[in-house]
Structures are given as structure tokens and as C-alpha cells.
Design a protein around this motif. Structure first.
Motif, PDB file in Angstrom:
ATOM      1  N   SER A 169      55.836  91.367 -33.861  1.00 32.64           N
ATOM      2  CA  SER A 169      55.722  89.950 -33.565  1.00 32.64           C
ATOM      3  C   SER A 169      54.282  89.526 -33.817  1.00 32.64           C
ATOM      4  N   LEU A 170      54.118  88.500 -34.655  1.00 36.48           N
ATOM      5  CA  LEU A 170      52.797  88.001 -35.008  1.00 36.48           C
ATOM      6  C   LEU A 170      52.707  86.534 -34.631  1.00 36.48           C
ATOM      7  N   CYS A 171      51.617  86.147 -34.007  1.00 35.79           N
ATOM      8  CA  CYS A 171      51.385  84.750 -33.679  1.00 35.79           C
ATOM      9  C   CYS A 171      49.935  84.441 -34.021  1.00 35.79           C
ATOM     10  N   CYS A 172      49.735  83.442 -34.892  1.00 32.72           N
ATOM     11  CA  CYS A 172      48.384  83.109 -35.324  1.00 32.72           C
ATOM     12  C   CYS A 172      48.348  81.704 -35.910  1.00 32.72           C
ATOM     13  N   GLU A 173      47.160  81.260 -36.279  1.00 33.66           N
ATOM     14  CA  GLU A 173      47.021  79.992 -36.967  1.00 33.66           C
ATOM     15  C   GLU A 173      47.720  80.108 -38.322  1.00 33.66           C
ATOM     16  N   ASP A 174      48.431  79.063 -38.703  1.00 35.86           N
ATOM     17  CA  ASP A 174      49.123  79.059 -39.983  1.00 35.86           C
ATOM     18  C   ASP A 174      48.110  78.862 -41.113  1.00 35.86           C
ATOM     19  N   ALA A 189      58.730  80.536 -36.882  1.00 35.24           N
ATOM     20  CA  ALA A 189      58.647  79.195 -36.312  1.00 35.24           C
ATOM     21  C   ALA A 189      57.208  78.730 -36.405  1.00 35.24           C
ATOM     22  N   THR A 190      57.038  77.444 -36.661  1.00 34.89           N
ATOM     23  CA  THR A 190      55.697  76.871 -36.700  1.00 34.89           C
ATOM     24  C   THR A 190      55.653  75.677 -35.762  1.00 34.89           C
ATOM     25  N   LEU A 191      54.483  75.492 -35.145  1.00 27.41           N
ATOM     26  CA  LEU A 191      54.291  74.361 -34.248  1.00 27.41           C
ATOM     27  C   LEU A 191      52.803  74.094 -34.107  1.00 27.41           C
ATOM     28  N   GLY A 192      52.408  72.901 -34.398  1.00 23.16           N
ATOM     29  CA  GLY A 192      51.025  72.491 -34.175  1.00 23.16           C
ATOM     30  C   GLY A 192      49.995  73.324 -34.912  1.00 23.16           C
ATOM     31  N   GLY A 193      50.295  73.721 -36.141  1.00 25.48           N
ATOM     32  CA  GLY A 193      49.332  74.498 -36.920  1.00 25.48           C
ATOM     33  C   GLY A 193      49.339  75.986 -36.635  1.00 25.48           C
ATOM     34  N   ARG A 194      50.247  76.429 -35.774  1.00 26.40           N
ATOM     35  CA  ARG A 194      50.380  77.865 -35.476  1.00 26.40           C
ATOM     36  C   ARG A 194      51.727  78.349 -35.983  1.00 26.40           C
ATOM     37  N   THR A 195      51.806  79.633 -36.239  1.00 28.34           N
ATOM     38  CA  THR A 195      53.059  80.226 -36.704  1.00 28.34           C
ATOM     39  C   THR A 195      53.364  81.475 -35.898  1.00 28.34           C
ATOM     40  N   ARG A 196      54.643  81.722 -35.708  1.00 28.05           N
ATOM     41  CA  ARG A 196      55.098  82.934 -35.029  1.00 28.05           C
ATOM     42  C   ARG A 196      56.137  83.581 -35.921  1.00 28.05           C
ATOM     43  N   ASN A 197      55.929  84.840 -36.236  1.00 24.18           N
ATOM     44  CA  ASN A 197      56.846  85.622 -37.066  1.00 24.18           C
ATOM     45  C   ASN A 197      57.310  86.824 -36.263  1.00 24.18           C
ATOM     46  N   VAL A 198      58.600  87.001 -36.193  1.00 20.97           N
ATOM     47  CA  VAL A 198      59.184  88.173 -35.551  1.00 20.97           C
ATOM     48  C   VAL A 198      59.969  88.911 -36.623  1.00 20.97           C
ATOM     49  N   LEU A 199      59.610  90.170 -36.834  1.00 21.56           N
ATOM     50  CA  LEU A 199      60.211  90.972 -37.896  1.00 21.56           C
ATOM     51  C   LEU A 199      60.882  92.210 -37.318  1.00 21.56           C
ATOM     52  N   ILE A 200      62.044  92.522 -37.853  1.00 16.91           N
ATOM     53  CA  ILE A 200      62.677  93.816 -37.600  1.00 16.91           C
ATOM     54  C   ILE A 200      62.492  94.587 -38.898  1.00 16.91           C
ATOM     55  N   VAL A 201      61.804  95.710 -38.810  1.00 18.74           N
ATOM     56  CA  VAL A 201      61.381  96.449 -39.989  1.00 18.74           C
ATOM     57  C   VAL A 201      61.912  97.881 -39.931  1.00 18.74           C
ATOM     58  N   ALA A 202      62.365  98.365 -41.073  1.00 14.30           N
ATOM     59  CA  ALA A 202      62.828  99.752 -41.176  1.00 14.30           C
ATOM     60  C   ALA A 202      61.757 100.574 -41.876  1.00 14.30           C
ATOM     61  N   LEU A 216      48.838  95.009 -39.853  1.00 11.00           N
ATOM     62  CA  LEU A 216      49.202  93.698 -39.338  1.00 11.00           C
ATOM     63  C   LEU A 216      48.077  93.094 -38.498  1.00 11.00           C
ATOM     64  N   LYS A 217      47.354  93.934 -37.773  1.00 13.69           N
ATOM     65  CA  LYS A 217      46.192  93.441 -37.021  1.00 13.69           C
ATOM     66  C   LYS A 217      45.134  92.891 -37.965  1.00 13.69           C
ATOM     67  N   SER A 218      44.915  93.563 -39.090  1.00 13.56           N
ATOM     68  CA  SER A 218      43.924  93.078 -40.046  1.00 13.56           C
ATOM     69  C   SER A 218      44.364  91.750 -40.657  1.00 13.56           C
ATOM     70  N   LEU A 219      45.669  91.557 -40.846  1.00 13.69           N
ATOM     71  CA  LEU A 219      46.187  90.288 -41.337  1.00 13.69           C
ATOM     72  C   LEU A 219      45.872  89.163 -40.353  1.00 13.69           C
ATOM     73  N   LEU A 220      46.065  89.431 -39.065  1.00 12.09           N
ATOM     74  CA  LEU A 220      45.764  88.429 -38.046  1.00 12.09           C
ATOM     75  C   LEU A 220      44.271  88.135 -37.980  1.00 12.09           C
ATOM     76  N   GLU A 221      43.453  89.169 -38.133  1.00 13.98           N
ATOM     77  CA  GLU A 221      42.005  88.971 -38.115  1.00 13.98           C
ATOM     78  C   GLU A 221      41.555  88.120 -39.293  1.00 13.98           C
ATOM     79  N   ARG A 222      42.168  88.327 -40.469  1.00  9.33           N
ATOM     80  CA  ARG A 222      41.847  87.507 -41.637  1.00  9.33           C
ATOM     81  C   ARG A 222      42.218  86.068 -41.391  1.00  9.33           C
ATOM     82  N   SER A 223      43.353  85.855 -40.729  1.00  3.95           N
ATOM     83  CA  SER A 223      43.803  84.492 -40.441  1.00  3.95           C
ATOM     84  C   SER A 223      42.817  83.806 -39.515  1.00  3.95           C
TER      85      SER A 223
END
Length: 79
Positions: free
Chosen positions: A5-10, A35-48, A65-72
Motif C-alpha cells: 500500500s502506497l500513499c503519497c503526493e500524486d 484512488a486520488t484525492l486532493g493531489g494525493r494518491t493511494r495505490n494498493v497492490l496485490i503482488v505475486a 517502493l520506499k525509494s519511489l515514495l522518497e522520490r515523490s
């Protein structure tokens, strides 16, 4: 399988960066909810995890994924 689950600025290239990370780690996305709301995005992934990967290698997706959030976050600060 695991759930991420990732939540960050879009930002414009967030999804393409996420896809690139998953492909580079040879992970297969089984389900994604976004889902996006107010310039933020939340992604929930089921990954194999590829059957050739061990449980011990599971910290690699988490770190990537942490590095992706840090870049955002750092991109938002530069605006």
C-alpha cells in the motif's frame, strides 16, 4: 504473494515508475486499486513473487517502493 500500500503526493510519472520497479524485480501485479484525492494518491497492490525468488529477497521490493515514495516527496519539495 504480498500486499503493498502506497500513499503519497500524486505526480505525472508515478504509475510508470511503479510499473518499472515491479518489472525490474520480476513481480507480477495480480490486483491494483488506485484512488486520488486532493493531489494525493493511494495505490494498493496485490503482488505475486516469481517462484525463483526466496522469501529472504522480499526486502528488495519494500526498499524499492520506499525509494519511489522518497522520490515523490523530494519532487514535491522542489516545486
Amino acid at each position: 504473494m504480498f500486499k503493498a500500500s502506497l500513499c503519497c503526493e500524486d505526480r505525472s510519472n508515478l504509475i510508470s515508475d511503479l510499473i518499472e520497479i515491479l518489472k525490474s524485480l520480476h513481480l507480477k501485479t495480480l490486483k491494483e486499486e488506485m484512488a486520488t484525492l486532493g493531489g494525493r494518491t493511494r495505490n494498493v497492490l496485490i503482488v505475486a513473487v516469481d517462484k525463483n525468488h526466496s522469501i529472504e529477497s522480499m526486502h528488495f521490493p519494500q526498499n524499492a517502493l520506499k525509494s519511489l515514495l522518497e522520490r515523490s516527496t523530494s519532487n514535491d519539495r522542489s516545486k
